[in-house]
Motif scaffolding. Structure first.
Motif, PDB file in Angstrom:
ATOM      1  N   ASP A  29       0.817  -1.221   0.000  1.00  0.00           N
ATOM      2  CA  ASP A  29       0.000   0.000   0.000  1.00  0.00           C
ATOM      3  C   ASP A  29       0.846   1.264   0.000  1.00  0.00           C
ATOM      4  N   SER A  30       2.190   1.087  -0.062  1.00  0.00           N
ATOM      5  CA  SER A  30       3.068   2.255  -0.192  1.00  0.00           C
ATOM      6  C   SER A  30       4.432   1.776  -0.685  1.00  0.00           C
TER       7      SER A  30
ATOM      8  N   ASP B 124       7.075   1.811   0.790  1.00  0.00           N
ATOM      9  CA  ASP B 124       7.812   1.140   1.867  1.00  0.00           C
ATOM     10  C   ASP B 124       7.803  -0.370   1.692  1.00  0.00           C
TER      11      ASP B 124
ATOM     12  N   TYR C 188       7.203  -1.916  -1.427  1.00  0.00           N
ATOM     13  CA  TYR C 188       7.298  -2.201  -2.871  1.00  0.00           C
ATOM     14  C   TYR C 188       7.915  -3.591  -3.090  1.00  0.00           C
TER      15      TYR C 188
ATOM     16  N   ILE D 244      -0.019   0.444  -5.123  1.00  0.00           N
ATOM     17  CA  ILE D 244       0.466   1.764  -4.668  1.00  0.00           C
ATOM     18  C   ILE D 244      -0.267   2.903  -5.404  1.00  0.00           C
TER      19      ILE D 244
ATOM     20  N   ARG E 235      -4.029   2.940  -4.471  1.00  0.00           N
ATOM     21  CA  ARG E 235      -4.381   3.593  -3.200  1.00  0.00           C
ATOM     22  C   ARG E 235      -4.290   5.115  -3.333  1.00  0.00           C
ATOM     23  N   ALA E 236      -3.328   5.570  -4.139  1.00  0.00           N
ATOM     24  CA  ALA E 236      -3.213   7.024  -4.342  1.00  0.00           C
ATOM     25  C   ALA E 236      -4.518   7.568  -4.938  1.00  0.00           C
TER      26      ALA E 236
ATOM     27  N   TRP F 283      -0.069  11.136  -3.086  1.00  0.00           N
ATOM     28  CA  TRP F 283       1.222  10.542  -3.481  1.00  0.00           C
ATOM     29  C   TRP F 283       2.215  10.564  -2.321  1.00  0.00           C
TER      30      TRP F 283
ATOM     31  N   THR G  29       1.379  10.267   0.784  1.00  0.00           N
ATOM     32  CA  THR G  29       0.927   9.233   1.721  1.00  0.00           C
ATOM     33  C   THR G  29       1.415   7.841   1.307  1.00  0.00           C
ATOM     34  N   VAL G  30       1.439   7.579  -0.012  1.00  0.00           N
ATOM     35  CA  VAL G  30       1.908   6.259  -0.463  1.00  0.00           C
ATOM     36  C   VAL G  30       3.425   6.255  -0.700  1.00  0.00           C
ATOM     37  N   LYS G  31       4.071   7.332  -0.259  1.00  0.00           N
ATOM     38  CA  LYS G  31       5.542   7.447  -0.259  1.00  0.00           C
ATOM     39  C   LYS G  31       6.155   7.467  -1.665  1.00  0.00           C
TER      40      LYS G  31
END
Lengths: 347, 101
Positions: free
Chosen positions: A251-252, A254, A256, A272, A275-276, A340, A342-344
């Protein structure tokens, strides 16, 4: 209708010029900017008297043909239903026919697009492809649906988001040459999930808060512990089954996933950008096909996406689209930026 | 000798794997011709004609002894398809015999 070939950011720079030799240009730029702002405000508002998101653009009616492969893996198969013909009584054929129509209507009514190629491309779909075939795909010119193996999957036409997903691959193919591999492939997949979800929400007239944000809801048999193939709202939570394992979507950035399988994880890392999009829609509220859908559609059709587009590059294009459509100080622009972050994905 | 077929991708992106072991002389005489029939040295590259994949189609990774191949679904035809289908059928038959899902 007012059209400006000069983007707003350039108009702003010209308008800010104090030097006397630029006074006429600065004045003209300020007038143009006022006009752009009024157009942006008008774009942000639904047209009076029409359903939310519907725009005054006329696209042709769909030209649908549904084929039956009769469990062979040969395309397209035998014609079972053409445009305007009555229902066949075969659920798969009729679901495909209806799904093609719903998807065509979203693109026509909301985005002013005339079919998959924007030029009225006939919509073809084949059902009953292969024996116990547990997949659906876009082959470059048509949609193909299997019946599922009956153990894990039911027939793939059961899910409108899956039908919308497959047709969106066609739209992406005709709008941006995204490679089907790694991050570009994951963006390709995410765009299909986004527009697949929008078709489902548009038909049900659901707001972002009301929608499930699930892709492929109802495809699993009762033997599977799971609700759908993917969750755009909470990637990684769609299923957790003793045979299938757990939904692997991150979900981010982090989490991947680096893998060589699945063309470099195109269906995995799509969580990712999925979710954005959800975060933008959730933040803005209302119907997701309105402002969020317009921004993503504008990004897809902007001509700015390269074959090897990364998440970061795609994020920048969506932010530029938000600015172009709604302005740099708009809540839409802020929502895209925050999503963007928030999802890093670094902008 | 172990033969493994791993299928990834598809719209659901569920990775499935089917394996069989050819241990007895009878097993080997059944599987070796199927393996030998596959063109292991002529696998299409990713960007070559026929080597690329279409959206949402499966990808197959096939291992048989020392042989390795990764193929898009539409390239799994002829001897590849025979090997894949036989491996899957044998693995599922063994799984059903064990009473597993």
């Amino acid at each position: 209708m007012y059209c400006s070939i000069i983007p707003p950011y350039i108009l702003k720079r010209v308008a800010a010029q104090d030097a006397p030799q630029f006074s006429a240009a600065a004045r003209a730029a300020k007038e143009a900017l006022l006009h752009v702002k009024s157009v942006q405000a008008a774009r942000a508002q639904p047209s009076p008297g029409l359903p939310p998101g519907v725009r005054h653009v006329k696209a042709g009616p769909p030209q649908r043909t549904v084929y039956d492969a009769q469990e062979a893996e040969i395309l397209p198969g035998n014609v079972v239903r053409k445009e305007g013909e009555p229902a066949t009584g075969d659920p798969a054929a009729d679901e495909a026919y209806d799904g093609l129509g719903h998807t065509h209507r979203l693109y026509a009514d909301v985005f002013g697009r005339n079919s998959i190629d924007a030029q009225g491309l006939p919509l073809d779909a084949t059902v009953h492809f292969g024996k116990l075939y547990d997949n659906a795909f876009w082959d470059g010119s048509q949609m193909v649906f299997g019946d599922g193996d009956g153990e894990i999957f039911q027939r793939f036409t059961l899910s409108l988001s899956v039908i919308g997903h497959e047709l969106a691959h066609g739209v992406t193919q005709h709008s941006a040459g995204l490679a089907y591999r790694n991050q570009a492939g994951a963006i390709n997949e995410s765009l299909s999930d986004v527009f697949g979800a929008l078709v489902e929400q548009f038909v049900a007239q659901q707001t972002a808060a009301e929608a499930s944000w699930l892709i492929g809801e109802g495809l699993f048999t009762s033997q599977v512990e799971g609700s759908a193939l993917r969750s755009m709202k909470a990637p990684g939570t769609a299923y957790d089954d003793d045979v299938l394992g757990k939904d692997p979507q991150p979900d981010s950035m982090d989490s991947y996933v680096r893998t060589s399988a699945d063309n470099g994880g195109v269906h995995i890392n799509s969580g990712i950008p999925n979710r954005a999009f959800y975060l933008v829609a959730s933040s803005l509220g209302g119907y997701a096909w309105d402002s969020p859908g317009r921004i993503w559609y504008d990004a897809l059709t902007s001509g700015s996406l390269k074959a090897d587009t990364t998440f970061r590059a795609f994020a920048k294009v969506t932010l530029a689209s938000a600015e172009e459509l709604f302005g740099a100080a708009s809540k839409e622009h802020d929502a895209v930026k925050l999503a963007w972050e928030t999802v890093k994905v670094k902008l | 000798m172990k033969i493994t077929v791993q299928r990834s991708g598809g719209i659901a992106a569920l990775t499935r794997e089917w394996s069989v072991k050819a241990v007895t002389p009878a097993d080997k005489s059944r599987w070796e011709p199927l393996i030998a029939a596959c063109p292991w040295d002529a696998i299409p590259g990713r960007d070559e004609d026929g080597g690329g994949n279409q959206p949402d189609r499966f990808m197959y990774s096939i291992r048989a002894g020392q042989h390795r191949a990764t193929l898009p679904e539409r390239a799994v035809t002829g001897p590849w398809r025979i090997l894949v289908d036989n491996t899957r059928a044998a693995a599922e038959a063994a799984r059903n015999k064990d009473g597993r899902r």
